[in-house]
Design a protein around this motif. Structure first.
Motif, PDB file in Angstrom:
ATOM      1  N   ALA A 235      17.746  37.320 -75.949  1.00 42.56           N
ATOM      2  CA  ALA A 235      18.101  36.330 -76.970  1.00 42.56           C
ATOM      3  C   ALA A 235      17.024  36.462 -78.206  1.00 42.56           C
ATOM      4  CB  ALA A 235      18.243  34.800 -76.264  1.00 42.56           C
ATOM      5  N   VAL A 236      15.981  36.317 -77.803  1.00 45.69           N
ATOM      6  CA  VAL A 236      14.965  36.476 -78.769  1.00 45.69           C
ATOM      7  C   VAL A 236      14.951  37.847 -79.679  1.00 45.69           C
ATOM      8  CG1 VAL A 236      12.468  36.398 -79.344  1.00 45.69           C
ATOM      9  CG2 VAL A 236      13.098  34.730 -77.695  1.00 45.69           C
ATOM     10  N   ALA A 237      15.129  38.837 -78.847  1.00 53.64           N
ATOM     11  CA  ALA A 237      15.265  40.138 -79.512  1.00 53.64           C
ATOM     12  C   ALA A 237      16.585  39.978 -80.547  1.00 53.64           C
ATOM     13  CB  ALA A 237      15.160  41.274 -78.576  1.00 53.64           C
ATOM     14  N   ARG A 238      17.758  39.578 -79.779  1.00 53.75           N
ATOM     15  CA  ARG A 238      18.963  39.463 -80.724  1.00 53.75           C
ATOM     16  C   ARG A 238      18.606  38.689 -82.085  1.00 53.75           C
ATOM     17  NH1 ARG A 238      21.185  38.893 -75.552  1.00 53.75           N
ATOM     18  NH2 ARG A 238      21.469  36.832 -76.068  1.00 53.75           N
ATOM     19  N   LYS A 239      18.011  37.584 -82.026  1.00 55.56           N
ATOM     20  CA  LYS A 239      17.771  36.904 -83.240  1.00 55.56           C
ATOM     21  C   LYS A 239      17.021  37.441 -84.043  1.00 55.56           C
ATOM     22  CE  LYS A 239      18.201  32.173 -80.935  1.00 55.56           C
ATOM     23  NZ  LYS A 239      17.827  30.953 -80.546  1.00 55.56           N
ATOM     24  N   ALA A 240      15.650  38.116 -83.730  1.00 54.52           N
ATOM     25  CA  ALA A 240      14.997  38.973 -84.523  1.00 54.52           C
ATOM     26  C   ALA A 240      15.845  39.851 -85.323  1.00 54.52           C
ATOM     27  CB  ALA A 240      13.865  39.515 -83.665  1.00 54.52           C
ATOM     28  N   VAL A 241      16.670  40.703 -84.611  1.00 57.94           N
ATOM     29  CA  VAL A 241      17.334  41.757 -85.418  1.00 57.94           C
ATOM     30  C   VAL A 241      18.369  40.979 -86.355  1.00 57.94           C
ATOM     31  CG1 VAL A 241      19.015  43.478 -85.089  1.00 57.94           C
ATOM     32  CG2 VAL A 241      17.084  43.460 -83.449  1.00 57.94           C
ATOM     33  N   ALA A 242      18.884  40.076 -85.881  1.00 54.09           N
ATOM     34  CA  ALA A 242      20.017  39.237 -87.017  1.00 54.09           C
ATOM     35  C   ALA A 242      19.031  38.847 -88.092  1.00 54.09           C
ATOM     36  CB  ALA A 242      20.480  38.104 -86.092  1.00 54.09           C
ATOM     37  N   ALA A 243      17.655  38.238 -87.798  1.00 54.03           N
ATOM     38  CA  ALA A 243      17.025  37.840 -89.106  1.00 54.03           C
ATOM     39  C   ALA A 243      16.736  39.150 -90.024  1.00 54.03           C
ATOM     40  CB  ALA A 243      15.882  36.816 -88.651  1.00 54.03           C
ATOM     41  N   ALA A 244      16.173  39.951 -89.351  1.00 50.20           N
ATOM     42  CA  ALA A 244      15.931  41.404 -90.051  1.00 50.20           C
ATOM     43  C   ALA A 244      17.195  41.876 -90.767  1.00 50.20           C
ATOM     44  CB  ALA A 244      15.000  42.226 -89.184  1.00 50.20           C
ATOM     45  N   LEU A 245      18.427  41.819 -90.325  1.00 51.98           N
ATOM     46  CA  LEU A 245      19.393  42.274 -91.082  1.00 51.98           C
ATOM     47  C   LEU A 245      19.679  41.397 -92.165  1.00 51.98           C
ATOM     48  CD1 LEU A 245      21.631  43.791 -88.109  1.00 51.98           C
ATOM     49  CD2 LEU A 245      20.451  45.082 -89.670  1.00 51.98           C
TER      50      LEU A 245
END
Length: 155
Positions: A131-141
């Protein structure tokens, strides 16, 4: 003093004549140590020519391992495929002769490991991202998206 040159001298890695760095494969194929690599590539190409001639049920379970003098050496992944490959020996020998190999016999060995691990049906699936990785990718995008000009930065 004699002019001594080592046969095991590695190829010069760096820029090629055009100034572009040489690829890793070009560097690996450049010296005397390249013979095993070239042979492996030749055996793989030969495997890709011979194995498709086998019956479709047998082909995924057989692999060319070597050409040892006048013998083709094949690996199979269980004893049942050993017997079935023996029945296809004439087809393989004829095909090998048609491409210029002077072979007269087939040796079949049974392996305890998968012949092509990358196509092994039992391989583990990659784990999904956390979940942390998905949030980080979403924030980067989201940070890459241009701001909306309609609301002038206010909401």
């Amino acid at each position: 003093m004699s002019d001594f040159r080592s046969r095991s001298k590695p190829p010069r890695i760096g820029a090629s004549r055009s100034g572009i760095p040489t690829a890793a494969l070009d560097a690996a194929l450049g010296g005397a140590s390249a013979d095993p690599i070239r042979r492996a590539m030749w055996l793989d190409a030969l495997d890709r020519r011979l194995v498709p001639l086998l019956p479709p049920s047998l082909a995924p379970h057989a692999r060319l391992a070597n050409v040892d003098g006048s013998r083709l050496v094949f690996l199979v992944d269980s004893p049942i495929w050993h017997a079935r490959l023996r029945l296809s020996a004439d087809v393989l020998l004829d095909a090998a002769r048609s491409i210029g190999l002077d072979v007269s016999d087939i040796v079949i060995r049974t392996s305890t490991r998968p012949l092509r691990p990358e196509v092994d049906a039992g391989r583990a699936r990659p784990t999904p991202p956390s979940a942390v990785a998905r949030k980080a990718v979403a924030a980067a995008l989201a940070s890459l998206q241009p701001p909306d000009d309609d609301d002038n930065g206010t909401r």
